[in-house]
Design an enzyme around this catalytic site. Structure first.
Site, PDB file in Angstrom:
ATOM      1  N   LYS A 152       1.518   9.863  -5.076  1.00  0.00           N
ATOM      2  CA  LYS A 152       2.009  11.196  -4.736  1.00  0.00           C
ATOM      3  C   LYS A 152       3.005  11.685  -5.790  1.00  0.00           C
ATOM      4  O   LYS A 152       3.008  12.861  -6.170  1.00  0.00           O
ATOM      5  CB  LYS A 152       2.668  11.200  -3.362  1.00  0.00           C
ATOM      6  CG  LYS A 152       1.723  10.933  -2.195  1.00  0.00           C
ATOM      7  CD  LYS A 152       0.665  11.994  -2.039  1.00  0.00           C
ATOM      8  CE  LYS A 152       1.171  13.265  -1.423  1.00  0.00           C
ATOM      9  NZ  LYS A 152       0.075  14.243  -1.184  1.00  0.00           N
ATOM     10  N   VAL A 166       2.199   2.015  -3.422  1.00  0.00           N
ATOM     11  CA  VAL A 166       1.164   2.629  -4.268  1.00  0.00           C
ATOM     12  C   VAL A 166       0.994   4.101  -3.900  1.00  0.00           C
ATOM     13  O   VAL A 166       0.838   4.969  -4.768  1.00  0.00           O
ATOM     14  CB  VAL A 166      -0.171   1.873  -4.121  1.00  0.00           C
ATOM     15  CG1 VAL A 166      -1.274   2.553  -4.918  1.00  0.00           C
ATOM     16  CG2 VAL A 166      -0.007   0.424  -4.572  1.00  0.00           C
ATOM     17  N   TYR A 167       1.057   4.386  -2.599  1.00  0.00           N
ATOM     18  CA  TYR A 167       0.943   5.766  -2.117  1.00  0.00           C
ATOM     19  C   TYR A 167       2.063   6.632  -2.679  1.00  0.00           C
ATOM     20  O   TYR A 167       1.816   7.743  -3.181  1.00  0.00           O
ATOM     21  CB  TYR A 167       0.978   5.763  -0.585  1.00  0.00           C
ATOM     22  CG  TYR A 167       1.170   7.117   0.048  1.00  0.00           C
ATOM     23  CD1 TYR A 167       0.125   8.041   0.080  1.00  0.00           C
ATOM     24  CD2 TYR A 167       2.382   7.476   0.618  1.00  0.00           C
ATOM     25  CE1 TYR A 167       0.299   9.298   0.667  1.00  0.00           C
ATOM     26  CE2 TYR A 167       2.566   8.710   1.207  1.00  0.00           C
ATOM     27  CZ  TYR A 167       1.521   9.624   1.226  1.00  0.00           C
ATOM     28  OH  TYR A 167       1.699  10.853   1.802  1.00  0.00           O
ATOM     29  N   LEU A 168       3.300   6.151  -2.624  1.00  0.00           N
ATOM     30  CA  LEU A 168       4.429   6.938  -3.123  1.00  0.00           C
ATOM     31  C   LEU A 168       4.331   7.149  -4.630  1.00  0.00           C
ATOM     32  O   LEU A 168       4.695   8.224  -5.134  1.00  0.00           O
ATOM     33  CB  LEU A 168       5.752   6.259  -2.757  1.00  0.00           C
ATOM     34  CG  LEU A 168       6.126   6.273  -1.278  1.00  0.00           C
ATOM     35  CD1 LEU A 168       7.413   5.506  -1.034  1.00  0.00           C
ATOM     36  CD2 LEU A 168       6.260   7.703  -0.744  1.00  0.00           C
ATOM     37  N   VAL A 186       0.832  -1.213   0.000  1.00  0.00           N
ATOM     38  CA  VAL A 186       0.000   0.000   0.000  1.00  0.00           C
ATOM     39  C   VAL A 186       0.861   1.257   0.000  1.00  0.00           C
ATOM     40  O   VAL A 186       0.575   2.228  -0.716  1.00  0.00           O
ATOM     41  CB  VAL A 186      -0.966  -0.009   1.209  1.00  0.00           C
ATOM     42  CG1 VAL A 186      -1.713   1.319   1.309  1.00  0.00           C
ATOM     43  CG2 VAL A 186      -1.961  -1.153   1.084  1.00  0.00           C
TER      44      VAL A 186
END
Length: 218
Positions: A133, A128-130, A125
């Site tokens: 962003k 995916v966040y990085l 997760v």
């Protein structure tokens, strides 16, 4: 100044709203949940209920019209799944940038994340966040109609702010209190010469005002 903040109930956003209100600026916080309105009012901000996952560019631009600056501080949150990293952390940031352009708001700040990279590998997760962003940052930085600044803080803490930071294109890893991130955002809003910069921020030994002036001269 009138400052519109996406993710107005976030921990950094609430701190920034208090700072803006304390000096007489007009802070407007965009929130998805109307039950959060009182928290914004208590912080001295005007709450506007708008879901950036479903809103149109025009609806969002209506909120932004007449603003001096826009701050994207929204996030899906640590307990959200991978899908909302894309719909909030990436897509909502792009929508907010589109809306700022449509409303004629040039000054645009993004609260990003250290390590944000559209090509970041991995399937967790946080990976995916990085990527989300990083993609949002790239989309904002590609725009000539926005005077953008991207701020990438290190590991966020709830420690009391010190008012001192290390602010640079690359700082290395480290923690930073949310208080000091908000103070840095405030100083960036006051320093248009930081437009076009992507900056990392961690705790340091340089007063925020001095740190921002130093990077603005580079």
């Amino acid at each position: 100044m009138r400052i519109v903040i996406a993710g107005g109930h976030g921990q950094i956003a609430l701190r920034l709203e208090r700072l803006l209100a304390a000096r007489g600026d007009e802070a407007v916080g965009i929130i998805r949940n109307p039950q959060q309105s009182q928290d914004l009012t208590d912080a001295g901000a005007e709450p506007v209920v708008l879901d950036l996952e479903s809103a149109t560019v025009e609806q969002t631009a209506e909120v932004l019209r007449g603003a001096d600056a826009a701050v994207f501080a929204a996030g899906a949150g640590p307990n959200s799944g991978t899908a909302r990293k894309d719909t909030v952390d990436r897509d909502a940031a792009v929508l907010f940038a589109d809306a700022a352009e449509a409303a004629g708001v040039r000054r645009f700040l993004v609260v990003s994340s250290m390590g944000a990279d559209p090509d970041h590998p991995g399937d967790e997760v946080f990976d995916v966040y990085l990527r989300a962003k990083g993609a949002a940052d790239a989309a904002v930085r590609s725009r000539t109609a926005l005077d953008w600044t991207v701020l990438r803080p290190g590991m966020l803490t709830d420690d009391a702010g010190t008012g001192q930071v290390l602010l640079a294109a690359s700082t290395g890893r480290g923690p930073i209190p949310r208080d000091d991130v908000a103070a840095t955002l405030l100083e960036l809003l006051d320093t248009p010469a930081t437009a076009g910069l992507t900056l990392e921020a961690i705790s340091g030994n340089v007063p925020v005002t001095v740190a921002v002036k130093d990077v603005a001269g580079n």
